[in-house]
Design an enzyme around this catalytic site. Structure first.
Site, PDB file in Angstrom:
ATOM      1  N   SER A  53       0.799  -1.223   0.000  1.00  0.00           N
ATOM      2  CA  SER A  53       0.000   0.000   0.000  1.00  0.00           C
ATOM      3  C   SER A  53       0.834   1.277   0.000  1.00  0.00           C
ATOM      4  CB  SER A  53      -0.946   0.020   1.204  1.00  0.00           C
ATOM      5  OG  SER A  53      -0.221   0.128   2.417  1.00  0.00           O
ATOM      6  N   LYS A 106       0.905   4.566   6.889  1.00  0.00           N
ATOM      7  CA  LYS A 106       0.373   5.390   5.807  1.00  0.00           C
ATOM      8  C   LYS A 106       1.039   6.766   5.869  1.00  0.00           C
ATOM      9  CE  LYS A 106      -2.814   2.199   4.923  1.00  0.00           C
ATOM     10  NZ  LYS A 106      -2.715   1.311   3.754  1.00  0.00           N
TER      11      LYS A 106
END
Length: 294
Positions: free
Chosen positions: A72, A142
């Site tokens: 990701s 993230k």
């Protein structure tokens, strides 16, 4: 008894009455005896214990290693990379900033359905003391794109806008668009409450981030209290050694919608905060100067 015949209670003091010192030394032996050195094998458990305590303290208060489990964050981070996470600055009241790559605890079941490997007992122990990447399977990594007070917006394929400013995002995975055109959360306009952050993966079309968790109790936001720390260095593998600077796009003028945070460190004693945070601030400025936006 005459004075000439007096004998001390301890015996005579003439030459014939003195006894030579024994090998172990005696009361009359003034020379210090060398202490026999402790056996290495006796000291080894003590050294190991000290090392384990130091490792645990470092992991708890300073730096912790984490392993990247997914794609990701490509191409900034690859699956299998090991990153070092700074856990010190939050102790001085510092909060996540835009552009930082952060590790945080799963805020509301974001990892539901994801496979979770089961480490053995040795891996769990080494992870607990910080000698191996964390075995905690409820952590995510993230990039912060919005902080408290920000308005974050995605329309069409992008670019991503923060407080009305378009972001140039060279770190987005090649072939991806900054915004995803779908009806599951890719198109949005949100205002981030104080005490929360909005996070997105660099692999925009392969990241289940704030966009796709807007139905949770925090509406896709991540509480600042759930942030473990900022990822600052790729430590492994060796051929990927690199720092993780804040990209220049987050330094553009007019981006900050909040009042200047002039007293971020006021929650800690000023002398201690300055002494602890100054080296990291200097290092961070150097990284920003050397960063190329990757």
């Amino acid at each position: 008894m005459t004075p000439g015949n007096h004998t001390p209670a301890g015996g005579g003091d003439g030459p014939g009455d003195r006894r030579p010192p024994t090998a172990e030394g005696g009361p009359g032996d003034g020379a210090p005896q060398a202490k026999k050195p402790r056996s290495f094998w006796k000291e080894l458990p003590i050294l190991i214990g000290i090392a384990l305590v130091l490792a645990l303290l470092i992991k708890t208060f300073l730096v912790q290693a984490f392993s990247i489990p997914s794609d990701s964050m490509q191409n900034t981070l690859q699956q299998g990379d090991r990153v070092l996470v700074d856990k010190l600055t939050p102790w001085f009241g510092s909060e996540p900033e835009r552009g930082e790559v952060v590790v945080f605890h799963d805020p509301d079941n974001w990892l539901a359905g994801e496979p979770t490997p089961t480490p053995n007992a040795l891996q769990q122990f080494l992870s607990w003391i910080g000698l191996m990447p964390s075995a905690e399977e409820k952590d995510l990594i993230k990039r912060v794109v919005g902080v408290g007070g920000d308005t974050v917006e995605c329309k069409g394929t992008g670019p991503l806008r923060v407080n009305g400013k378009e972001l140039n995002e060279p770190y987005v995975y090649p072939g991806n668009t900054p915004c995803s055109q779908d009806d599951q959360g890719g198109q949005f306009k949100v205002q981030v409450p104080e005490g929360y952050i909005w996070v997105m993966g660099d692999h925009r079309q392969n990241s289940r981030d704030s966009r796709y968790n807007q139905a949770d109790k925090n509406h896709g936001m991540v509480p600042v209290k759930e942030v473990v720390g900022r990822a600052v260095v790729i430590a492994w593998p060796v051929n990927r050694w690199n720092n993780l600077p804040v990209p220049d796009t987050f330094d553009q003028s007019g981006l900050d919608a909040r009042a200047p945070a002039g007293a971020v460190l006021s929650v800690a004693p000023q002398g201690l905060a300055l002494a602890g945070a100054a080296p990291l601030v200097l290092l961070r400025r150097r990284w920003r100067g050397d960063g190329d936006g990757r």
